[in-house]
Design a protein around this motif. Structure first.
Motif, PDB file in Angstrom:
ATOM      1  N   LYS A   1       0.811  -1.215   0.000  1.00 61.47           N
ATOM      2  CA  LYS A   1       0.000   0.000   0.000  1.00 61.47           C
ATOM      3  C   LYS A   1       0.849   1.272   0.000  1.00 61.47           C
ATOM      4  O   LYS A   1       0.315   2.368  -0.143  1.00 61.47           O
ATOM      5  N   LEU A   2       2.160   1.136   0.153  1.00 56.14           N
ATOM      6  CA  LEU A   2       3.040   2.301   0.064  1.00 56.14           C
ATOM      7  C   LEU A   2       3.221   2.761  -1.389  1.00 56.14           C
ATOM      8  O   LEU A   2       3.521   3.923  -1.648  1.00 56.14           O
ATOM      9  N   VAL A   3       3.058   1.822  -2.339  1.00 59.43           N
ATOM     10  CA  VAL A   3       3.209   2.161  -3.751  1.00 59.43           C
ATOM     11  C   VAL A   3       2.151   3.199  -4.123  1.00 59.43           C
ATOM     12  O   VAL A   3       0.975   3.049  -3.811  1.00 59.43           O
ATOM     13  N   GLY A   4       2.616   4.264  -4.767  1.00 56.15           N
ATOM     14  CA  GLY A   4       1.730   5.341  -5.172  1.00 56.15           C
ATOM     15  C   GLY A   4       1.638   6.475  -4.166  1.00 56.15           C
ATOM     16  O   GLY A   4       1.069   7.525  -4.460  1.00 56.15           O
ATOM     17  N   LYS A   5       2.217   6.290  -2.992  1.00 51.80           N
ATOM     18  CA  LYS A   5       2.185   7.343  -1.965  1.00 51.80           C
ATOM     19  C   LYS A   5       3.236   8.390  -2.288  1.00 51.80           C
ATOM     20  O   LYS A   5       4.309   8.101  -2.805  1.00 51.80           O
ATOM     21  N   ASN A   6       2.895   9.634  -1.944  1.00 55.59           N
ATOM     22  CA  ASN A   6       3.809  10.761  -2.136  1.00 55.59           C
ATOM     23  C   ASN A   6       4.597  11.019  -0.864  1.00 55.59           C
ATOM     24  O   ASN A   6       4.102  10.785   0.242  1.00 55.59           O
ATOM     25  N   VAL A   7       5.802  11.542  -1.035  1.00 58.21           N
ATOM     26  CA  VAL A   7       6.670  11.883   0.083  1.00 58.21           C
ATOM     27  C   VAL A   7       7.797  12.754  -0.469  1.00 58.21           C
ATOM     28  O   VAL A   7       7.980  12.838  -1.692  1.00 58.21           O
ATOM     29  N   MET A   8       8.517  13.406   0.389  1.00 59.56           N
ATOM     30  CA  MET A   8       9.661  14.212  -0.037  1.00 59.56           C
ATOM     31  C   MET A   8      10.925  13.355   0.090  1.00 59.56           C
ATOM     32  O   MET A   8      11.143  12.716   1.119  1.00 59.56           O
ATOM     33  N   ALA A   9      11.733  13.343  -0.954  1.00 55.36           N
ATOM     34  CA  ALA A   9      12.975  12.572  -0.954  1.00 55.36           C
ATOM     35  C   ALA A   9      14.160  13.529  -0.867  1.00 55.36           C
ATOM     36  O   ALA A   9      14.216  14.530  -1.577  1.00 55.36           O
ATOM     37  N   VAL A  10      15.092  13.196   0.016  1.00 60.69           N
ATOM     38  CA  VAL A  10      16.325  13.972   0.144  1.00 60.69           C
ATOM     39  C   VAL A  10      17.387  13.264  -0.696  1.00 60.69           C
ATOM     40  O   VAL A  10      17.693  12.093  -0.467  1.00 60.69           O
ATOM     41  N   VAL A  11      17.907  13.973  -1.684  1.00 62.56           N
ATOM     42  CA  VAL A  11      18.923  13.432  -2.582  1.00 62.56           C
ATOM     43  C   VAL A  11      20.259  14.070  -2.212  1.00 62.56           C
ATOM     44  O   VAL A  11      20.378  15.290  -2.145  1.00 62.56           O
ATOM     45  N   ALA A  12      21.244  13.216  -1.947  1.00 62.98           N
ATOM     46  CA  ALA A  12      22.573  13.697  -1.567  1.00 62.98           C
ATOM     47  C   ALA A  12      23.610  13.194  -2.570  1.00 62.98           C
ATOM     48  O   ALA A  12      23.364  12.251  -3.325  1.00 62.98           O
TER      49      ALA A  12
END
Length: 189
Positions: A103-114
């Motif tokens: 159920k996590l598939v399709g969820k939005n979130v902010m990703a930190v790219v380093a």
């Protein structure tokens, strides 16, 4: 060389604009549970802006998926796993974690790219980027997300060469007997 199936239909790889370190709105594209090692393997893709679909474009071109990251749920990593789930819950109104990773598939979130340095096959220092953290949209709007500085490779310790001592070892020995001379008679053995 024998002909490769699908060659005629394959698209040529183009040049890719380098993804800078930063915070990006993403959608989770896949989640795989690895219960024997107690982690979720999560991939995502950028949803908006200049870099929309960046990770799926890399994968389609046969490159590594820099969005792929591991979220361990081992006991010692539980606080980090909970932070990951909480970021998704806060970003997706009405969603509540029910232990079904699909159920996590399709969820939005902010990703930190380093960014981090690595040595390529020619032993040259290159810079790679990868998703290192997930945070909530709320944290993003409040300016609470910090992007890590470039992670540099450890620098080898370079020691200055020590000049050899040119002094004659006998220069400091006096030819005069010392007043502190100890005779064999003074020794206890």
């Amino acid at each position: 060389m024998k002909p490769i199936q699908g060659y005629e239909l394959a698209n040529e790889a183009g040049e890719f604009k380098r993804l800078p370190a930063g915070v990006y709105g993403v959608k989770i594209t896949s989640v795989k549970d690895n219960p024997e090692n107690e982690y979720l393997e999560v991939t995502c893709d950028i949803t908006k802006g200049e870099y929309a679909n960046y990770f799926s474009t890399l994968v389609a071109a046969g490159m590594n998926d820099a969005s792929r990251c591991i979220r361990s749920y081992k006991q010692k990593a539980l606080p980090f796993f909970k932070a990951f789930i909480t970021a998704i819950e806060k970003t997706n109104s009405g969603y509540h974690w029910d232990w079904d990773e699909s159920k996590l598939v399709g969820k939005n979130v902010m990703a930190v790219v380093a960014e981090e340095e690595y040595l390529d096959k020619n032993n040259e220092v290159k810079i790679a980027f990868k998703v290192v953290d997930f945070r909530s949209l709320e944290a993003y709007k409040e300016g609470k997300i910090k992007v890590p500085e470039l992670k540099k490779l450890p620098q080898p310790v370079v020691q200055e060469p020590v000049a050899p001592v040119q002094q004659d070892l006998f220069d400091s020995v006096s030819e005069q007997p010392s007043n502190n001379f100890i005779s064999d008679d003074d020794l206890p053995f």
